[in-house]
Design a protein around this motif. Structure first.
Motif, PDB file in Angstrom:
ATOM      1  N   LEU B  48      35.310  30.172  42.798  1.00 28.78           N
ATOM      2  CA  LEU B  48      35.929  29.418  41.534  1.00 28.78           C
ATOM      3  C   LEU B  48      36.999  28.045  42.073  1.00 28.78           C
ATOM      4  N   GLU B 195      41.739  29.293  37.181  1.00 29.26           N
ATOM      5  CA  GLU B 195      41.963  30.630  37.026  1.00 29.26           C
ATOM      6  C   GLU B 195      41.022  31.237  38.170  1.00 29.26           C
ATOM      7  N   LEU B 197      42.752  32.026  40.508  1.00 27.13           N
ATOM      8  CA  LEU B 197      43.766  33.185  40.869  1.00 27.13           C
ATOM      9  C   LEU B 197      43.920  34.014  39.787  1.00 27.13           C
ATOM     10  N   SER B 198      43.893  35.346  40.083  1.00 33.30           N
ATOM     11  CA  SER B 198      44.111  36.321  38.751  1.00 33.30           C
ATOM     12  C   SER B 198      45.376  37.129  39.243  1.00 33.30           C
ATOM     13  N   PHE B 199      46.251  37.496  38.423  1.00 31.88           N
ATOM     14  CA  PHE B 199      47.587  38.320  38.693  1.00 31.88           C
ATOM     15  C   PHE B 199      47.360  39.531  37.732  1.00 31.88           C
ATOM     16  N   ASP B 204      43.733  46.847  38.748  1.00 30.92           N
ATOM     17  CA  ASP B 204      42.715  45.987  37.963  1.00 30.92           C
ATOM     18  C   ASP B 204      42.119  44.778  38.407  1.00 30.92           C
ATOM     19  N   LYS B 207      39.215  46.159  39.966  1.00 29.25           N
ATOM     20  CA  LYS B 207      37.853  46.169  38.880  1.00 29.25           C
ATOM     21  C   LYS B 207      37.460  44.926  38.524  1.00 29.25           C
ATOM     22  N   ILE B 208      38.121  43.775  38.587  1.00 31.41           N
ATOM     23  CA  ILE B 208      37.781  42.516  38.196  1.00 31.41           C
ATOM     24  C   ILE B 208      36.601  42.117  39.283  1.00 31.41           C
ATOM     25  N   GLU B 211      33.713  43.774  38.843  1.00 34.59           N
ATOM     26  CA  GLU B 211      32.844  43.430  37.602  1.00 34.59           C
ATOM     27  C   GLU B 211      32.140  42.057  38.098  1.00 34.59           C
ATOM     28  N   ARG B 214      28.943  42.808  39.953  1.00 39.80           N
ATOM     29  CA  ARG B 214      28.006  43.280  39.390  1.00 39.80           C
ATOM     30  C   ARG B 214      27.491  42.246  38.537  1.00 39.80           C
ATOM     31  N   THR B 215      28.091  41.345  37.982  1.00 41.21           N
ATOM     32  CA  THR B 215      27.278  40.594  37.012  1.00 41.21           C
ATOM     33  C   THR B 215      26.732  39.195  37.604  1.00 41.21           C
ATOM     34  N   TYR B 216      27.278  38.685  38.864  1.00 36.59           N
ATOM     35  CA  TYR B 216      26.603  37.611  39.420  1.00 36.59           C
ATOM     36  C   TYR B 216      26.476  38.214  40.817  1.00 36.59           C
ATOM     37  N   PRO B 217      25.430  39.155  41.279  1.00 38.36           N
ATOM     38  CA  PRO B 217      25.251  39.723  42.630  1.00 38.36           C
ATOM     39  C   PRO B 217      24.814  38.637  43.419  1.00 38.36           C
TER      40      PRO B 217
END
Lengths: 537, 319
Positions: B48, B195, B197-199, B204, B207-208, B211, B214-217
């Motif tokens: 991203l 985004e 960078l996620s905090f 979690d 987990k993100i 996910e 899984r969504t964009y293998p």
């Protein structure tokens, strides 16, 4: 005691020597090994390299495979006014692509044919005071040859097929044939033509009694022979030299026929693809009207869809896939054959691959390719016959089909996108460093619609007037005015909505992500979208 | 019962050895640390990141760092690979994408805030602390300037103020510890427009990442860098290009740095405490033995002398 001391000194010296050896000789050795030819001489690339690999059939090789520069030899012989028959034998007036033999022979004999004939000619040429090839084993069987192959595979595309068809005055039997087992002869069967590769595989195949020669052998046997004979008649002929077909630059020079007429193989214009099998089992899904004619235009060869034969799909693929370990198509059910994702031969696979196009990737790049299609999408292909159509669809006569199809599609390719979209949208959720963004909503929408209009496939599947909108306005019911982005996307990193980006992230990911995928460079600087905010005095 | 000297020494040696071998190293630390529960982490999604340097700008601002020579809006600095300095706690580097040429990958580099930091384990004055928020913070007041932390760090992050003659400090990213305990986001995370960078809680963030795999293998390499590297870090990374291509070390293994030294260090007290006693004991035993032997000898000599005096020799003429 003295004895022990001298022993210690002796062994100490020995150890020191070994260490010295390892330290200095070791790296030297490695360096010598890693010395690549390009350090001294650059590697030359040629399209005419023949690697003598036919010995591999006999098991482990004694020497490295010899490489042979075919066109160089052709040139040399031409200069001496000699022809191909110096190296190739003929049978029934056709020259064999094999070297100095017609049939495959045993290992020792094969070695002899190559070694003796090559060195004999080379020795004679040298004796005549001319430049010639190697006469020593290792000069042919080189560990690291300085010449490597740049050969590209040759394909027979629609244009090339048409040019041959035209030149042969529509006589298909000049190339297409079947094999009669009884008389052991090739014969032409009208209406049975298929691509060469249906029978001639990559390697020789055998059904126990008869061997089918490989594609490589068959094409060199037939193509070169015909080209040579045509050339002999002083007519416009195809290439006979390696580079003529297998050089990338030469391939670009091939004349391309822009509008290739349809192949005449008795194929239908339109098909109602049955969803049941030949045994008459009751199909559960509606049949699919399919324009065979249109799809012929999109592909270069029939093999893209018809993998093994030009029969109908249900000939090989059963309604329920066989669970036996077979590889004849029976293990793949019709459902899989039509819907397998990521496979160019299946309907879904090919259609989905088009979503990667630059014009489509802006929206489709965000969608997961593992997603389950909505069941309403199935009905786009598996059309429900309307009451007044039932009569027409249930009879599958070609004439009726031809009349029906255009009508069907006219109704389905909707003259759509009459949606009212705002001209501009002012996005002021994030006014901080910059002024609010004036988003040219209408301009973006119109561009998307224009690109969509260019593709028949896209038009067909974006059938509702809100389908396109949902590229950006995702997870929104396709009715009425969509909610604002900020209604769902708020503060970032909300543990309750872990996978939902915050408002700033969602805007930038959506806009920049789409621009990146569609090749719109307008994301490289912030001020392309944002106006710098004037400082309040 | 009598034991020979040789046998006794053999037993002692075996006993001493048995304290240093045959036990898992972690047993010496007496715990398995998998990070503080509910500690925070930052997930950097390099797919991203667009390389805008907003994070660098924000980092500079929240840490009151001096302005760089070239402004943050100048993206030409991305052309050279940079590292963290005493004046820049984070740098964004640009790498060629081996899968998609013309689409470079950006990777933000800063302290990874290991769950079990190598810097902290190397520091003998405890200038580094792994806080419960996840940040590894530094206390300049106790630092003696040995720079062991710089050598210990597998990511080459801590930097030293060589230009400060009197008060040199180690400088590195603080994961915005002061901001985080006040409930604010780290500067870089807050500033990132994409985004990327996620905090949030470390679990979690994992987990993100999962996910997204899984969504964009097709988009990701199926690995979260930092989930286990060096025992796990509080900065996590996902990428479309192999991490090696982004200059990230893939040879670190999953063992936390302190564990590598815990076994050897745990035997220090034994060696320091036991060996002097043991050696002194052996010395005393052998000394005592010598003393006894000497007294015995003296006694024997004395008694022989006594005997000699009480029993005068027979006159020679007798024979």
């Amino acid at each position: 005691m003295v004895k022990g001391k001298s022993f210690l000194i002796g062994s100490g010296i020995l150890v020191a020597i070994v260490i010295l050896f390892v330290c200095f000789m070791g790296p030297l050795d490695v360096k010598a090994l890693s010395k690549t030819p390009d350090e001294t001489q650059p590697i030359e690339f040629r399209p005419d390299i023949v690697t003598f690999d036919n010995m591999e059939a006999f098991g482990k090789l004694e020497k490295t495979k010899a490489i042979f520069l075919h066109d160089q030899h052709t040139d040399a012989l031409e200069k001496k006014n000699k022809d191909c028959l110096v190296c190739h034998k003929t049978e029934d007036g056709r020259m064999s692509p094999k070297f100095m033999r017609l049939k495959d022979v045993r290992r020792e004999e094969l070695t002899k044919i190559y070694c003796d004939n090559c060195t004999k000619c080379h020795t004679e040429t040298i004796a005549a005071g001319e430049k010639a090839g190697p006469v020593k084993c290792d000069d042919c069987h080189k560990e690291q040859p300085l010449i490597q192959s740049s050969r590209v595979p040759m394909g027979f595309d629609k244009s090339l097929h048409f040019r041959h068809y035209r030149a042969q005055k529509n006589k298909c039997d000049r190339c297409h044939h079947e094999y009669d087992k009884k008389s052991q002869k090739l014969f032409y069967a009208k209406g049975k033509e298929g691509t060469c590769r249906y029978c001639h595989k990559k390697e020789i195949t055998s059904d126990g009694t008869e061997k089918v020669i490989s594609m490589r052998f068959a094409s060199h046997l037939a193509c070169i022979d015909c080209h040579q004979k045509t050339e002999a008649k002083q007519m416009d002929a195809g290439p006979v030299r390696c580079g003529g077909c297998h050089d990338a630059q030469e391939q670009l020079k091939f004349e391309k026929v822009k509008r290739v007429p349809r192949l005449k193989r008795g194929q239908p214009d339109n098909v109602l693809i049955k969803t049941g099998d030949k045994k008459g089992r009751i199909p559960t899904m509606m049949r699919v009207p399919f324009s065979h004619k249109a799809h012929e235009e999109y592909n270069d060869t029939c093999r893209v869809c018809h993998l093994a034969s030009l029969e109908s799909c249900a000939t090989c693929h059963p309604l329920v896939g066989s669970n036996k370990n077979v590889k004849n198509g029976k293990e793949i059910s019709l459902e899989t054959a039509f819907h397998k994702r990521g496979h160019q031969s299946s309907c879904t696979g090919c259609h989905e691959s088009k979503q990667q196009d630059k014009n489509c990737a802006g929206c489709h790049g965000f969608m997961t390719n593992t997603r389950q299609q909505e069941s309403s999408t199935c009905l786009r292909c598996h059309m429900v016959p309307l009451p007044e159509r039932t009569g027409e669809l249930s009879t599958s006569k070609a004439a009726k089909m031809a009349r029906l199809m255009p009508r069907l599609w006219k109704e389905t390719f909707g003259p759509i996108y009459t949606v009212d979209v705002p001209k501009t949208v002012i996005i002021k959720d994030l006014v901080n460093q910059y002024e609010p963004v004036e988003y040219p909503h209408e301009k973006v929408f119109d561009t998307m619609v224009k690109q969509l209009d260019n593709s028949k496939l896209a038009r067909y599947f974006h059938y509702e007037d809100t389908t396109l909108c949902r590229g950006c306005h995702h997870n929104t019911p396709a009715a009425g005015k969509p909610p604002k982005c900020a209604n769902c996307h708020g503060k970032p990193f909300n543990a309750d909505y872990l996978f939902r980006p915050g408002i700033m992230g969602s805007f930038h990911q959506q806009c920049i992500g789409c621009h990146q995928k569609m090749g719109v460079e307008k994301y490289l600087s912030c001020t392309a979208c944002h106006k710098e905010r004037k400082k309040e005095s | 019962m009598s034991i020979s000297r040789r046998k006794f020494l053999g037993w002692v040696g075996a006993a001493g050895l048995s304290t240093t071998i045959g036990k898992p190293a972690s047993a010496a630390t007496n715990k398995q640390f998998a990070g503080y529960p509910d500690s925070f982490a930052i997930l950097h999604d390099t797919t991203l990141c667009v390389g805008c340097r907003s994070c660098e700008t924000a980092c500079n601002k929240v840490n009151d760092l001096p302005q760089p020579d070239k402004p943050f809006t100048d993206l030409s600095v991305l052309e050279t690979t940079r590292r963290t300095t005493t004046k820049t706690f984070t740098v964004v580097n640009k790498y060629d994408n081996p899968q998609k040429s013309g689409h470079p990958v950006f990777y933000k580099k800063q302290c990874n805030h290991c769950l079990e930091p190598a810097c902290a384990s190397a520091c003998f004055v405890r200038a580094f602390t792994k806080t419960k928020t996840g940040a590894v913070v530094y206390d300049a007041s106790v630092c003696v300037g040995c720079r062991y932390c710089m050598i210990a760090c597998p990511f080459e992050i801590p930097t030293y103020e060589y230009d400060q003659a009197l008060t040199p400090r180690i400088r590195k990213c603080t994961m915005c510890h002061p901001r985080v305990i006040e409930g604010q986001l780290p500067g870089c995370v807050e500033a990132c427009p994409m985004e990327a960078l996620s905090f949030g809680k470390r679990e979690d963030m994992i987990k993100i990442a999962r996910e997204r795999f899984r969504t964009y293998p097709d988009r990701y390499v199926n690995h979260i860098y930092g989930e286990h590297e060096m025992g796990g870090t509080s900065w996590l990374y996902v990428s479309g290009a192999p991490f090696k291509e982004l200059g990230m070390r893939e040879d670190l293994g999953i063992t936390p740095a302190p564990e590598l030294t815990a076994g050897a260090l745990s035997s220090v007290p034994i060696i320091v405490g036991l060996w002097p006693v043991l050696l002194a004991g052996i010395y005393a035993v052998s000394k005592r033995k010598e003393k006894i032997a000497q007294t015995e000898q003296e006694q024997a000599a004395a008694s022989a002398l006594d005997q000699d005096r009480s029993e005068p020799s027979q006159p020679e003429e007798e024979s």
